[in-house]
Design an enzyme around this catalytic site. Structure first.
Site, PDB file in Angstrom:
ATOM      1  N   CYS A 138       0.873  -1.181   0.000  1.00  0.00           N
ATOM      2  CA  CYS A 138       0.000   0.000   0.000  1.00  0.00           C
ATOM      3  C   CYS A 138       0.907   1.228   0.000  1.00  0.00           C
ATOM      4  CB  CYS A 138      -0.873   0.037   1.249  1.00  0.00           C
ATOM      5  SG  CYS A 138      -1.700  -1.512   1.649  1.00  0.00           S
ATOM      6  N   HIS A 198       0.854   5.103  -1.331  1.00  0.00           N
ATOM      7  CA  HIS A 198       0.188   5.906  -0.303  1.00  0.00           C
ATOM      8  C   HIS A 198       1.045   6.360   0.862  1.00  0.00           C
ATOM      9  CE1 HIS A 198      -3.755   5.692  -2.122  1.00  0.00           C
ATOM     10  NE2 HIS A 198      -3.643   4.387  -2.271  1.00  0.00           N
ATOM     11  N   ARG A 237     -12.891  -1.116  -1.782  1.00  0.00           N
ATOM     12  CA  ARG A 237     -11.640  -0.447  -2.083  1.00  0.00           C
ATOM     13  C   ARG A 237     -10.447  -1.304  -1.656  1.00  0.00           C
ATOM     14  NH1 ARG A 237     -10.049   2.378  -6.043  1.00  0.00           N
ATOM     15  NH2 ARG A 237      -8.424   0.834  -5.959  1.00  0.00           N
ATOM     16  N   CYS A 246      -7.744  -2.443  -4.418  1.00  0.00           N
ATOM     17  CA  CYS A 246      -6.333  -2.097  -4.308  1.00  0.00           C
ATOM     18  C   CYS A 246      -5.501  -3.371  -4.397  1.00  0.00           C
ATOM     19  CB  CYS A 246      -6.040  -1.389  -2.979  1.00  0.00           C
ATOM     20  SG  CYS A 246      -6.474   0.357  -2.973  1.00  0.00           S
TER      21      CYS A 246
END
Lengths: 255, 198, 106
Positions: free
Chosen positions: A164, A168, A212, A216
């Site tokens: 992630c 992010h 989501r 992802c």
């Protein structure tokens, strides 16, 4: 498909909670929210019972403010659960429905126009509109979920070595033309977590945070993240805690 | 004496990476289902992935970091025929193609490099990401052997240069074929490529 | 799901009525395929009409290029607060939708 149509009510609205008469935007999420309000009241399953006694963390049937305080630890299951896991739990225990059936197809596929989980998520989240995101971090399991979520956030894997964190962990970056939220900061996490569920214009349906997490993972070239699973919940705890009391803005509209 | 030594060793190892335990792996194994050619083996980490799974995106021990970097470099497979540059027109398509290896992708289709997700390349393409530096006019570097080797090895395994790089290891992980990598090389280095004609 | 609308009509001090109608409709172009690769049949609104009593305010001819869950917005004058605007639409399958709104000051 037939089941989907059967469970989505058409026509008169028995809206409970926020009615957007002063509705000021073009967000089709309003239709999903209305559907969700109806589904909450609809008797279903072998037990022919509605979801009205479902405990989302603030007591049986208390919907206002519940989403902003999820995920949280539930005594009755001994687990930290997000909204979707809790909805499935209520569908099974109150309505007598089959968990596998519900979780086999929780999110709309291409060409579909809304699922039960999507509608319920929209309405329930809307009942936390403007409230601060405050998932409890009192119970050991809740704290452990945060720690796990952080580890998962930085976990590099798959054919593309993505975590992630790849997208992010920084501010002011974008993938193609899509701005990326820095989920390690209160601003980034707050804006991102608070804006789900969201109507995705390109998809014509409302997408939840659970969706989501799944999507992802798909884009990271990982397998299918399951609804309400340990990893999905832990990642949501990580974001929601990082949001540090930012307000819920859902349901929003995204591309 | 042995107990003391042992506990010192354990403490040393533990302090190297607080994130190095099985909890994330186990959670993912319990939380995911294999689907359409994407199996749970994708969750297993290799040495680089495990060592880099931390907030600093770094390998704390400099010796370990260097060892992994050198091992990455040593494993770079150069073009089998010694020809580094392919066709930039094909490279352009590969760079724009964001598909490949997702469970939503057709396993019979070639993988893309999805370069535009992170990089600017042809400046006429406005839909570019900023996770990586701009590659516009990359070809200004010329085509010396040093440039060819650097660019090739970067595409093959970016961690041969930057430990814990977030750029996918296109060659090492088998995302792109040798021919596709040559075509990307051409997109970057051929003076006729739109990347360089500005 | 087709047939549902959310409409608002606000009149400014100068008497300009701002109307916005959001319609729930898949607006399927007929060009897409589903998860199994089968074509999804075209299903889109072909005509939308807005009436103020006998007065036709808008008659829109739509096609496949209008987006899913579309919004129709327009402004007009010559009405009073409390007047009723009636919307109706028909799609390529002959299915119909309708909605009503009363003009509010705002």
């Amino acid at each position: 498909m037939k089941k989907l149509i059967a469970t989505i009510l058409v026509g008169s609205v028995l809206s409970v909670g926020v009615i957007a008469d002063d509705w000021d935007d073009d967000n089709p999420a309003i239709f999903f929210s209305e559907d969700g309000a109806d589904m909450w009241l609809e008797p279903q399953g072998p037990n022919e019972v509605s979801l009205e006694e479902c405990d989302l963390g603030l007591g049986a049937g208390v919907v206002e403010g519940a989403y902003a305080q999820l995920p949280r630890y539930f005594e009755d299951t001994g687990k930290v659960m997000d909204l979707e896991a809790r909805l499935v739990h209520c569908m099974v225990t109150l309505q007598g429905r089959d968990a596998d059936e519900i979780t086999a197809h929780p999110y709309s596929l291409s060409g579909e126009t809304g699922t039960e989980i999507e509608a319920l998520s929209t309405w329930i989240a809307e009942q936390s509109l403007d409230m601060p995101i405050q998932p409890p971090q009192d119970h050991d399991a809740e704290k452990a979920a945060y720690t796990l979520g952080e580890k998962l956030f930085y976990y590099r894997a798959g054919t593309h070595d993505f975590g992630c964190s790849t997208c992010h962990r920084q501010s002011n970056t974008r993938i193609r033309l899509q701005e990326l939220a820095n989920l390690t900061t209160a601003d980034g996490a707050g804006a991102a977590y608070g804006s789900y569920p969201a109507y995705r214009v390109t998809q014509g349906v409302v997408r939840s945070m659970g969706w989501r997490m799944r999507d992802c993972a798909r884009q990271q070239r990982l397998p299918e993240m399951q609804l309400g699973s340990e990893a999905s919940v832990a990642l949501q705890v990580y974001m929601a805690v990082n949001a540090d009391g930012a307000p819920m803005t859902a349901p929003t509209m995204k591309r | 004496m042995h107990k003391l030594l042992l506990s010192m060793v354990v403490l040393c190892l533990a302090s190297l990476n607080v994130f190095a335990d099985d909890s994330a792996y186990n959670a993912l194994m319990n939380s995911m289902k294999a689907i359409n050619g994407v199996g749970l083996d994708r969750i297993e980490q290799d040495e680089m992935q495990a060592a880099c799974s931390n907030p600093q995106s770094m390998i704390a021990d400099p010796e370990e970091s260097e060892r992994l970097r050198q091992s990455a470099m040593a494993a770079v497979k150069k073009p089998s025929d010694g020809v580094y540059l392919g066709d930039w027109k094909r490279g352009k398509e590969i760079a724009a193609n964001g598909k490949g290896l997702q469970y939503s992708d057709d396993q019979n289709d070639p993988n893309g490099g999805n370069c535009y997700a992170c990089h600017q390349l042809d400046p006429d393409e406005v839909a570019y990401g900023t996770l990586g530096p701009s590659l516009t006019n990359y070809g200004m570097r010329g085509q010396s052997q040093a440039v060819l080797d650097y660019t090739w090895s970067k595409l093959w395994n970016a961690t041969a240069w930057v430990p814990c790089s977030h750029m996918p290891r296109f060659g090492h992980n088998g995302v792109l074929t040798e021919q596709q990598l040559k075509d990307i090389m051409a997109l970057l280095l051929d003076p006729e490529s739109p990347v360089n004609k500005h | 799901m087709a047939g549902r609308m959310r409409i608002r009509a606000k009149m400014s001090e100068e008497g300009v009525v701002d109307v916005k109608a959001l319609m729930r409709h898949p607006m399927e172009t007929g060009q897409r395929k589903d998860a199994e690769g089968n074509p999804i049949p075209a299903h889109f609104i072909t005509e939308v009409v807005a009436m103020l009593g006998d007065r036709e305010l808008v008659r829109a001819h739509w096609g496949a290029s209008i987006s899913q869950n579309p919004t129709l917005a327009f402004r007009f004058t010559g009405a009073n607060e409390g007047d009723q605007i009636d919307f109706s639409y028909v799609d390529n399958k002959g299915e119909k939708g309708s909605g009503t709104v009363k003009i509010k000051a705002g």
